[in-house]
Design a protein around this motif. Structure first.
Motif, PDB file in Angstrom:
ATOM      1  N   SER A  75      32.474  85.908 -25.256  1.00  0.00           N
ATOM      2  CA  SER A  75      31.988  84.978 -26.269  1.00  0.00           C
ATOM      3  C   SER A  75      31.226  85.736 -27.347  1.00  0.00           C
ATOM      4  N   MET A  77      28.835  84.337 -28.839  1.00  0.00           N
ATOM      5  CA  MET A  77      27.499  83.750 -28.725  1.00  0.00           C
ATOM      6  C   MET A  77      26.984  83.261 -30.076  1.00  0.00           C
ATOM      7  N   ASP A  78      27.904  82.611 -30.806  1.00  0.00           N
ATOM      8  CA  ASP A  78      27.549  82.087 -32.123  1.00  0.00           C
ATOM      9  C   ASP A  78      28.408  80.860 -32.415  1.00  0.00           C
ATOM     10  N   GLY A  79      27.832  79.827 -32.950  1.00  0.00           N
ATOM     11  CA  GLY A  79      28.560  78.630 -33.350  1.00  0.00           C
ATOM     12  C   GLY A  79      29.249  77.943 -32.190  1.00  0.00           C
ATOM     13  N   MET A  82      29.678  79.639 -28.615  1.00  0.00           N
ATOM     14  CA  MET A  82      28.450  79.895 -27.863  1.00  0.00           C
ATOM     15  C   MET A  82      28.588  79.348 -26.441  1.00  0.00           C
ATOM     16  N   THR A 104      21.284  81.113 -24.570  1.00  0.00           N
ATOM     17  CA  THR A 104      21.016  80.790 -25.966  1.00  0.00           C
ATOM     18  C   THR A 104      21.576  81.919 -26.815  1.00  0.00           C
ATOM     19  N   ALA A 105      21.510  81.761 -28.129  1.00  0.00           N
ATOM     20  CA  ALA A 105      21.976  82.815 -29.030  1.00  0.00           C
ATOM     21  C   ALA A 105      21.160  84.087 -28.836  1.00  0.00           C
TER      22      ALA A 105
END
Length: 151
Positions: A75, A77-79, A82, A104-105
């Protein structure tokens, strides 16, 4: 050896307790419906897809008391890509939910390593829930030679 009245009473109480101990049920294991329900609750009813998540577990665990596992989700890990959470289930344990990891991000990557107890040979299931609601699954069978949950 002389037997005092106290010792005779203790021996009699111990002998009377042995049949009572056999009234307790043996080890209980989770029903397949319980695991299916946990998976549906975690996924929000969506059908898990394959890919994105990788579960690493030993093929054979010599001791079920401490079985190392790790999960890694591919991933950004954004948008929408995530990872919201990862759930680990052991479908043959008395309590199938082993762990749930939340990300979390700021986590940077969606990866976790832990150890778990396995009662017997069974499937270990990893589910990853993404921010867009999609769910991914990976499953491995772990053969246990010595059970860790009373087995």
């Amino acid at each position: 050896m002389t037997l005092s009245r106290r010792r005779v009473l203790m021996l009699a109480a111990g002998a009377a307790a042995i049949p009572a101990l056999q009234l307790f049920p043996g080890a209980a294991f989770a029903a397949a419906e319980d695991v299916t329900k946990m998976m549906a609750d975690f996924s929000g009813g969506k059908e898990p897809q394959t890919g994105k998540i990788t579960l690493t577990a030993p093929e054979i665990a010599e001791n079920g008391n401490t079985v190392p596992i790790s999960v890694d989700v591919d991933s950004a890990m954004d948008g929408a890509d995530m990872v919201d959470a990862v759930m680990i289930l052991a479908d043959g344990n008395p309590r199938p939910e082993v762990a749930t990891f939340h990300f979390t991000a700021m986590s940077g990557s969606a990866a976790a390593t832990t150890r778990m107890r396995l009662a017997r040979t069974q499937n270990v299931i990893a589910l990853a829930r993404m921010a867009d609601g999609s769910v991914y699954m990976d499953k491995k069978e772990v053969k246990v030679t010595i059970g860790g949950c009373g087995g």
